[in-house]
Design a protein around this motif. Structure first.
Motif, PDB file in Angstrom:
ATOM      1  N   MET A  10      31.332  32.675  30.371  1.00 50.40           N
ATOM      2  CA  MET A  10      30.087  33.380  30.690  1.00 50.40           C
ATOM      3  C   MET A  10      30.203  34.867  30.370  1.00 50.40           C
ATOM      4  SD  MET A  10      27.967  31.108  31.409  1.00 50.40           S
ATOM      5  CE  MET A  10      26.651  32.246  31.743  1.00 50.40           C
ATOM      6  N   MET A  11      31.379  35.452  30.592  1.00 52.67           N
ATOM      7  CA  MET A  11      31.582  36.862  30.250  1.00 52.67           C
ATOM      8  C   MET A  11      31.422  37.066  28.748  1.00 52.67           C
ATOM      9  SD  MET A  11      34.784  37.827  32.739  1.00 52.67           S
ATOM     10  CE  MET A  11      35.333  39.042  31.582  1.00 52.67           C
ATOM     11  N   ALA A  12      31.954  36.157  27.964  1.00 47.56           N
ATOM     12  CA  ALA A  12      31.844  36.261  26.503  1.00 47.56           C
ATOM     13  C   ALA A  12      30.384  36.131  26.071  1.00 47.56           C
ATOM     14  CB  ALA A  12      32.705  35.200  25.830  1.00 47.56           C
ATOM     15  N   ARG A  13      29.659  35.203  26.673  1.00 46.07           N
ATOM     16  CA  ARG A  13      28.239  35.021  26.328  1.00 46.07           C
ATOM     17  C   ARG A  13      27.414  36.260  26.659  1.00 46.07           C
ATOM     18  NH1 ARG A  13      27.140  28.869  28.506  1.00 46.07           N
ATOM     19  NH2 ARG A  13      28.351  27.831  26.885  1.00 46.07           N
ATOM     20  N   ARG A  14      27.799  36.946  27.731  1.00 47.76           N
ATOM     21  CA  ARG A  14      27.075  38.147  28.158  1.00 47.76           C
ATOM     22  C   ARG A  14      27.681  39.429  27.580  1.00 47.76           C
ATOM     23  NH1 ARG A  14      24.284  34.253  29.308  1.00 47.76           N
ATOM     24  NH2 ARG A  14      23.538  33.762  31.395  1.00 47.76           N
ATOM     25  N   LYS A  15      28.735  39.253  26.773  1.00 45.18           N
ATOM     26  CA  LYS A  15      29.435  40.400  26.166  1.00 45.18           C
ATOM     27  C   LYS A  15      29.828  41.421  27.234  1.00 45.18           C
ATOM     28  CE  LYS A  15      27.539  39.745  21.665  1.00 45.18           C
ATOM     29  NZ  LYS A  15      26.277  39.409  21.152  1.00 45.18           N
ATOM     30  N   MET A  16      30.465  40.906  28.288  1.00 42.84           N
ATOM     31  CA  MET A  16      30.866  41.751  29.405  1.00 42.84           C
ATOM     32  C   MET A  16      32.385  41.707  29.551  1.00 42.84           C
ATOM     33  SD  MET A  16      29.546  41.611  33.376  1.00 42.84           S
ATOM     34  CE  MET A  16      27.837  41.684  32.866  1.00 42.84           C
ATOM     35  N   SER A  17      32.980  42.858  29.749  1.00 46.01           N
ATOM     36  CA  SER A  17      34.435  42.937  29.911  1.00 46.01           C
ATOM     37  C   SER A  17      34.815  42.602  31.353  1.00 46.01           C
ATOM     38  CB  SER A  17      34.937  44.336  29.565  1.00 46.01           C
ATOM     39  OG  SER A  17      34.520  45.263  30.550  1.00 46.01           O
ATOM     40  N   LEU A  18      36.091  42.311  31.545  1.00 48.33           N
ATOM     41  CA  LEU A  18      36.617  42.019  32.868  1.00 48.33           C
ATOM     42  C   LEU A  18      36.431  43.230  33.788  1.00 48.33           C
ATOM     43  CD1 LEU A  18      38.093  39.651  34.257  1.00 48.33           C
ATOM     44  CD2 LEU A  18      40.222  40.826  33.778  1.00 48.33           C
ATOM     45  N   THR A  19      36.682  44.410  33.254  1.00 49.86           N
ATOM     46  CA  THR A  19      36.537  45.641  34.026  1.00 49.86           C
ATOM     47  C   THR A  19      35.087  45.843  34.460  1.00 49.86           C
ATOM     48  OG1 THR A  19      38.361  46.632  32.803  1.00 49.86           O
ATOM     49  CG2 THR A  19      36.910  48.131  33.984  1.00 49.86           C
ATOM     50  N   GLU A  20      34.155  45.627  33.544  1.00 48.98           N
ATOM     51  CA  GLU A  20      32.740  45.797  33.857  1.00 48.98           C
ATOM     52  C   GLU A  20      32.283  44.818  34.930  1.00 48.98           C
ATOM     53  OE1 GLU A  20      28.412  45.874  31.552  1.00 48.98           O
ATOM     54  OE2 GLU A  20      30.231  45.463  30.406  1.00 48.98           O
ATOM     55  N   LEU A  21      32.713  43.556  34.803  1.00 44.47           N
ATOM     56  CA  LEU A  21      32.337  42.555  35.797  1.00 44.47           C
ATOM     57  C   LEU A  21      32.954  42.892  37.150  1.00 44.47           C
ATOM     58  CD1 LEU A  21      30.871  39.941  36.504  1.00 44.47           C
ATOM     59  CD2 LEU A  21      32.917  38.680  35.780  1.00 44.47           C
ATOM     60  N   ALA A  22      34.206  43.315  37.157  1.00 42.66           N
ATOM     61  CA  ALA A  22      34.869  43.677  38.414  1.00 42.66           C
ATOM     62  C   ALA A  22      34.119  44.797  39.117  1.00 42.66           C
ATOM     63  CB  ALA A  22      36.320  44.081  38.143  1.00 42.66           C
ATOM     64  N   GLU A  23      33.660  45.777  38.358  1.00 39.47           N
ATOM     65  CA  GLU A  23      32.899  46.886  38.945  1.00 39.47           C
ATOM     66  C   GLU A  23      31.562  46.415  39.503  1.00 39.47           C
ATOM     67  OE1 GLU A  23      32.629  49.836  35.863  1.00 39.47           O
ATOM     68  OE2 GLU A  23      34.749  50.371  36.041  1.00 39.47           O
ATOM     69  N   LYS A  24      30.857  45.553  38.764  1.00 39.75           N
ATOM     70  CA  LYS A  24      29.553  45.067  39.210  1.00 39.75           C
ATOM     71  C   LYS A  24      29.666  44.189  40.451  1.00 39.75           C
ATOM     72  CE  LYS A  24      26.958  45.270  34.937  1.00 39.75           C
ATOM     73  NZ  LYS A  24      25.817  44.674  34.275  1.00 39.75           N
ATOM     74  N   VAL A  25      30.753  43.417  40.520  1.00 35.71           N
ATOM     75  CA  VAL A  25      30.938  42.476  41.624  1.00 35.71           C
ATOM     76  C   VAL A  25      31.660  43.144  42.802  1.00 35.71           C
ATOM     77  CG1 VAL A  25      32.047  40.274  42.245  1.00 35.71           C
ATOM     78  CG2 VAL A  25      30.922  40.510  40.046  1.00 35.71           C
ATOM     79  N   ASP A  26      32.256  44.295  42.553  1.00 40.73           N
ATOM     80  CA  ASP A  26      33.055  44.999  43.550  1.00 40.73           C
ATOM     81  C   ASP A  26      34.233  44.151  44.012  1.00 40.73           C
ATOM     82  OD1 ASP A  26      33.763  47.196  45.084  1.00 40.73           O
ATOM     83  OD2 ASP A  26      32.600  46.530  46.820  1.00 40.73           O
ATOM     84  N   ILE A  27      35.026  43.710  43.030  1.00 44.76           N
ATOM     85  CA  ILE A  27      36.224  42.919  43.265  1.00 44.76           C
ATOM     86  C   ILE A  27      37.336  43.551  42.427  1.00 44.76           C
ATOM     87  CG2 ILE A  27      35.692  41.271  41.418  1.00 44.76           C
ATOM     88  CD1 ILE A  27      36.849  39.044  43.079  1.00 44.76           C
ATOM     89  N   THR A  28      38.563  43.435  42.876  1.00 46.35           N
ATOM     90  CA  THR A  28      39.653  44.037  42.114  1.00 46.35           C
ATOM     91  C   THR A  28      39.866  43.286  40.812  1.00 46.35           C
ATOM     92  OG1 THR A  28      41.394  42.669  43.102  1.00 46.35           O
ATOM     93  CG2 THR A  28      40.836  44.729  44.247  1.00 46.35           C
ATOM     94  N   LEU A  29      40.396  44.000  39.828  1.00 46.14           N
ATOM     95  CA  LEU A  29      40.720  43.355  38.547  1.00 46.14           C
ATOM     96  C   LEU A  29      41.709  42.220  38.751  1.00 46.14           C
ATOM     97  CD1 LEU A  29      41.005  46.271  35.971  1.00 46.14           C
ATOM     98  CD2 LEU A  29      39.520  44.292  35.835  1.00 46.14           C
ATOM     99  N   ALA A  30      42.675  42.435  39.633  1.00 47.42           N
ATOM    100  CA  ALA A  30      43.691  41.401  39.883  1.00 47.42           C
ATOM    101  C   ALA A  30      43.055  40.118  40.425  1.00 47.42           C
ATOM    102  CB  ALA A  30      44.740  41.920  40.860  1.00 47.42           C
ATOM    103  N   ASN A  31      42.170  40.254  41.401  1.00 46.60           N
ATOM    104  CA  ASN A  31      41.526  39.066  41.972  1.00 46.60           C
ATOM    105  C   ASN A  31      40.590  38.390  40.976  1.00 46.60           C
ATOM    106  OD1 ASN A  31      42.835  39.161  44.419  1.00 46.60           O
ATOM    107  ND2 ASN A  31      41.241  40.353  45.410  1.00 46.60           N
ATOM    108  N   LEU A  32      39.884  39.177  40.192  1.00 47.62           N
ATOM    109  CA  LEU A  32      39.004  38.591  39.181  1.00 47.62           C
ATOM    110  C   LEU A  32      39.824  37.887  38.103  1.00 47.62           C
ATOM    111  CD1 LEU A  32      36.124  38.131  38.327  1.00 47.62           C
ATOM    112  CD2 LEU A  32      36.170  40.322  37.155  1.00 47.62           C
TER     113      LEU A  32
END
Length: 75
Positions: A10-32
């Motif tokens: 889904m991240m690839a389909r939305r062209k969203m990076s792990l860092t960007e998703l982590a920020e939007k969801v307010d979750i740590t990079l490690a947990n994501l």
């Protein structure tokens, strides 16, 4: 495991990076990252809801059930 996590798809389909998703969801990079790699043992509904909102998708787009026999055939 019979539950496959497709967050990376889904991240690839939305062209969203792990860092960007982590920020939007307010979750740590490690947990994501743990969730993305399928190593998570559980996910809170509030986290799933936030991921779905950030990726504009349904929970079924992220989580997939695969019977054990089919999963072994894929390996």
């Amino acid at each position: 495991m019979s539950i496959i996590v497709n967050v990376d798809v889904m991240m690839a389909r939305r062209k969203m990076s792990l860092t960007e998703l982590a920020e939007k969801v307010d979750i740590t990079l490690a947990n994501l990252s743990i969730l993305k790699t399928g190593k998570a043992k559980a996910i809170r509904f509030s986290t799933l809801e936030a991921i779905c909102e950030a990726l504009n998708c349904q929970p079924g787009d992220i989580l997939e059930y695969v019977p054990d026999e089919a999963e072994k055939a894929l390996s």
